[in-house]
Design a protein around this motif. Structure first.
Motif, PDB file in Angstrom:
ATOM      1  N   ALA A 157      16.470  23.568  11.426  1.00 26.63           N
ATOM      2  CA  ALA A 157      17.411  22.476  11.156  1.00 26.63           C
ATOM      3  C   ALA A 157      18.340  22.845  10.005  1.00 26.63           C
ATOM      4  N   ALA A 158      17.787  23.435   8.957  1.00 29.61           N
ATOM      5  CA  ALA A 158      18.603  23.813   7.792  1.00 29.61           C
ATOM      6  C   ALA A 158      19.652  24.855   8.172  1.00 29.61           C
ATOM      7  N   VAL A 159      19.274  25.787   9.019  1.00 35.41           N
ATOM      8  CA  VAL A 159      20.212  26.829   9.446  1.00 35.41           C
ATOM      9  C   VAL A 159      21.351  26.219  10.264  1.00 35.41           C
ATOM     10  N   LEU A 160      21.013  25.249  11.102  1.00 37.61           N
ATOM     11  CA  LEU A 160      22.018  24.675  12.017  1.00 37.61           C
ATOM     12  C   LEU A 160      22.953  23.690  11.324  1.00 37.61           C
ATOM     13  N   GLY A 161      22.518  23.077  10.229  1.00 37.01           N
ATOM     14  CA  GLY A 161      23.332  22.071   9.552  1.00 37.01           C
ATOM     15  C   GLY A 161      22.446  20.898   9.177  1.00 37.01           C
ATOM     16  N   ALA A 162      22.602  19.774   9.868  1.00 36.60           N
ATOM     17  CA  ALA A 162      21.777  18.598   9.574  1.00 36.60           C
ATOM     18  C   ALA A 162      21.503  17.813  10.864  1.00 36.60           C
ATOM     19  N   PRO A 163      20.795  18.463  11.800  1.00 39.49           N
ATOM     20  CA  PRO A 163      20.548  17.764  13.078  1.00 39.49           C
ATOM     21  C   PRO A 163      19.439  16.713  13.025  1.00 39.49           C
ATOM     22  N   LEU A 164      18.592  16.736  11.995  1.00 39.92           N
ATOM     23  CA  LEU A 164      17.418  15.842  11.977  1.00 39.92           C
ATOM     24  C   LEU A 164      17.583  14.676  11.006  1.00 39.92           C
ATOM     25  N   MET A 165      18.773  14.119  10.987  1.00 36.96           N
ATOM     26  CA  MET A 165      19.017  12.964  10.118  1.00 36.96           C
ATOM     27  C   MET A 165      18.560  11.675  10.792  1.00 36.96           C
ATOM     28  N   HIS A 166      18.154  11.772  12.041  1.00 38.92           N
ATOM     29  CA  HIS A 166      17.688  10.584  12.757  1.00 38.92           C
ATOM     30  C   HIS A 166      16.390  10.919  13.491  1.00 38.92           C
ATOM     31  N   MET A 168      10.399  33.641  22.597  1.00 43.98           N
ATOM     32  CA  MET A 168       9.278  32.965  21.942  1.00 43.98           C
ATOM     33  C   MET A 168       9.465  32.841  20.424  1.00 43.98           C
ATOM     34  N   PHE A 169      10.485  33.496  19.877  1.00 46.92           N
ATOM     35  CA  PHE A 169      10.769  33.351  18.449  1.00 46.92           C
ATOM     36  C   PHE A 169      11.890  32.344  18.200  1.00 46.92           C
ATOM     37  N   SER A 170      12.308  31.651  19.258  1.00 45.60           N
ATOM     38  CA  SER A 170      13.410  30.691  19.130  1.00 45.60           C
ATOM     39  C   SER A 170      12.894  29.272  18.939  1.00 45.60           C
ATOM     40  N   LEU A 171      13.672  28.504  18.210  1.00 46.91           N
ATOM     41  CA  LEU A 171      13.446  27.068  18.087  1.00 46.91           C
ATOM     42  C   LEU A 171      14.736  26.429  18.589  1.00 46.91           C
ATOM     43  N   VAL A 172      14.619  25.496  19.508  1.00 46.63           N
ATOM     44  CA  VAL A 172      15.795  24.861  20.111  1.00 46.63           C
ATOM     45  C   VAL A 172      15.866  23.415  19.631  1.00 46.63           C
ATOM     46  N   ILE A 173      17.029  22.987  19.155  1.00 46.90           N
ATOM     47  CA  ILE A 173      17.206  21.584  18.760  1.00 46.90           C
ATOM     48  C   ILE A 173      18.331  20.977  19.595  1.00 46.90           C
ATOM     49  N   ILE A 174      17.991  19.917  20.335  1.00 47.80           N
ATOM     50  CA  ILE A 174      18.947  19.235  21.206  1.00 47.80           C
ATOM     51  C   ILE A 174      19.373  17.937  20.526  1.00 47.80           C
ATOM     52  N   GLY A 175      20.652  17.753  20.330  1.00 48.20           N
ATOM     53  CA  GLY A 175      21.150  16.586  19.617  1.00 48.20           C
ATOM     54  C   GLY A 175      20.904  15.274  20.351  1.00 48.20           C
ATOM     55  N   ASN A 176      21.058  14.168  19.634  1.00 48.17           N
ATOM     56  CA  ASN A 176      21.032  12.862  20.304  1.00 48.17           C
ATOM     57  C   ASN A 176      22.468  12.489  20.698  1.00 48.17           C
ATOM     58  N   SER A 177      22.661  11.245  21.141  1.00 46.49           N
ATOM     59  CA  SER A 177      23.984  10.875  21.659  1.00 46.49           C
ATOM     60  C   SER A 177      25.067  10.876  20.581  1.00 46.49           C
ATOM     61  N   GLN A 178      24.662  10.876  19.307  1.00 46.53           N
ATOM     62  CA  GLN A 178      25.630  10.809  18.203  1.00 46.53           C
ATOM     63  C   GLN A 178      25.894  12.162  17.542  1.00 46.53           C
ATOM     64  N   THR A 179      25.100  13.153  17.872  1.00 47.35           N
ATOM     65  CA  THR A 179      25.206  14.456  17.208  1.00 47.35           C
ATOM     66  C   THR A 179      26.559  15.110  17.506  1.00 47.35           C
ATOM     67  N   PHE A 180      27.163  15.686  16.490  1.00 48.38           N
ATOM     68  CA  PHE A 180      28.446  16.372  16.691  1.00 48.38           C
ATOM     69  C   PHE A 180      28.438  17.720  15.975  1.00 48.38           C
ATOM     70  N   VAL A 181      29.434  18.542  16.317  1.00 46.09           N
ATOM     71  CA  VAL A 181      29.576  19.844  15.678  1.00 46.09           C
ATOM     72  C   VAL A 181      30.830  19.833  14.833  1.00 46.09           C
ATOM     73  N   GLN A 182      30.711  20.330  13.609  1.00 43.44           N
ATOM     74  CA  GLN A 182      31.853  20.357  12.708  1.00 43.44           C
ATOM     75  C   GLN A 182      31.772  21.620  11.865  1.00 43.44           C
ATOM     76  N   ASP A 183      32.842  22.399  11.848  1.00 44.42           N
ATOM     77  CA  ASP A 183      32.872  23.653  11.098  1.00 44.42           C
ATOM     78  C   ASP A 183      31.639  24.512  11.394  1.00 44.42           C
ATOM     79  N   GLY A 184      31.225  24.538  12.641  1.00 42.06           N
ATOM     80  CA  GLY A 184      30.099  25.391  13.024  1.00 42.06           C
ATOM     81  C   GLY A 184      28.729  24.869  12.648  1.00 42.06           C
ATOM     82  N   ARG A 185      28.642  23.602  12.224  1.00 40.68           N
ATOM     83  CA  ARG A 185      27.334  23.012  11.897  1.00 40.68           C
ATOM     84  C   ARG A 185      27.074  21.834  12.825  1.00 40.68           C
ATOM     85  N   MET A 186      25.798  21.621  13.083  1.00 40.90           N
ATOM     86  CA  MET A 186      25.370  20.555  13.999  1.00 40.90           C
ATOM     87  C   MET A 186      24.869  19.398  13.138  1.00 40.90           C
TER      88      MET A 186
END
Lengths: 229, 229
Positions: A104-113, A203-221
């Motif tokens: 989550a930290a690498v991607l931006g802030a996807p887990l605010m909800h 198997m070394f990947s972690l996938v985070i799928i956004g919710n209906s409000q998630t957006f991308v800005q300046d390369g961050r989720m």
């Protein structure tokens, strides 16, 4: 690594762990007995640790991430329970930074909800149960973090997850994929629900799928918490 | 605290944070400019940090737990987005140990299987959405971690959660409550789905509700991963 984890390793007489993780902490291991084994031998490893503890030694089982999230903590407790109550050693879990926190930290802030964490490995869980969890998490608009999304032998599950979630969310929903989060070789990409399975996932990947409000800005989720700014 | 978090604080010229958290790290703050504010002023705090960064200074926003889980990370990104693209400062999130990681470790090993993380605060989320998430997580047998389970003014939600989950799970399902996880004044109790709302729960509590397989052994709450031992 947290201060507490370092202290506990330094205080141990014996350190038990998967070889790769033992090699990452050699500077903390001077003078200690080391029990290291290969992958997929986690039951033997934890049993060895419990038996050494029963002999009266202070043992630390090391793992990567957080041992409390799909980690070794539960296995150690379950093995301890197989011994008579009067000889069971005391067990303490030191929390850590799991792949979901790191990715989550690498991607931006996807887990605010609100979010759901699901492992796609069907070695120990029936696939029907995993599918149901994906379906329910999709329908309730949880952000979804997937552990063990794909391996060399297990490649179809992530496609089924994609299909299930496309029934609930826009094909443009942001999806982040982080490999080796917080480790050497870290890589991250942000894609969409429509296209993410075309990216490299293993198997070394972690996938985070956004919710209906998630957006991308300046390369961050980013998943908004809901503040009015 | 992780090594990385310590490094980043030490390298900052300015440190911004809620007063209580600033006081916990005074030994790292020598010679730095400090911007500390009271609770509920998180928007002002993050905006101050962004403006100082735009002036060209290296700023660290500190928070407890993991800033990436219901934390300040998202707010910082959202505020940055309000400024013109050419002056937006670079933002990096350092992951940490969130209340869910810390509370799980205190309770034993409740998060060995898929779990859902839900905040019961309806300040920024409609209560109907929260209820739906609890319902879906209950029906798919997720372990459930509740942030912000109860406050002085908000006392009925946790009772509604209990009622919803009693439709899906045994009244004997283990429920762990941890107050001030990993902090001064930490307290933990393990109760049951039937009775847990009779325990002390407040805004510093994290509640973990087991899935259908979770059991209590020697005072620890354990969700089996599914290994055959």
């Amino acid at each position: 690594m947290s201060d507490k984890a370092r202290q506990v390793i330094l205080q141990a007489e014996v350190v038990v762990g998967y070889r790769t993780y033992i090699e990452l902490i050699t500077e903390l291991l001077g003078g200690k007995q080391i029990v290291s084994t290969g992958m997929m031998q986690e039951i033997d490893r934890c049993r060895a640790a419990v038996e050494i503890a029963i002999e009266g030694k202070r043992v630390t089982v090391v793992s990567s991430g957080d041992p409390g999230i799909y980690g070794m903590a539960g296995l150690v407790y379950e093995i301890v329970a197989q011994y008579p109550e009067n000889i069971r050693p005391e067990v303490t879990v030191i929390p850590g930074i799991s792949a979901v926190n790191a990715a989550a930290a690498v991607l931006g802030a996807p887990l605010m909800h609100d979010f759901a964490v699901i492992s796609l490995s069907d070695l120990l869980t029936p696939w029907e149960m995993i599918q149901k969890r994906v379906e329910m998490a999709g329908s309730a608009d949880f952000v979804i973090a997937l552990y063990n999304p794909k391996s060399l032998k297990r490649t179809t599950q992530i496609e089924e997850v994609r299909k299930i979630l496309l029934r609930h969310r826009s094909p443009l929903t942001p999806v982040g994929i982080v490999g080796h989060a917080s480790r050497m070789g870290q890589r991250a990409v942000i894609s969409s629900l429509e296209r993410f399975t075309q990216e490299h996932i293993d198997m070394f990947s972690l996938v985070i799928i956004g919710n209906s409000q998630t957006f991308v800005q300046d390369g961050r989720m980013i998943t908004p918490r809901g503040y009015t700014l």
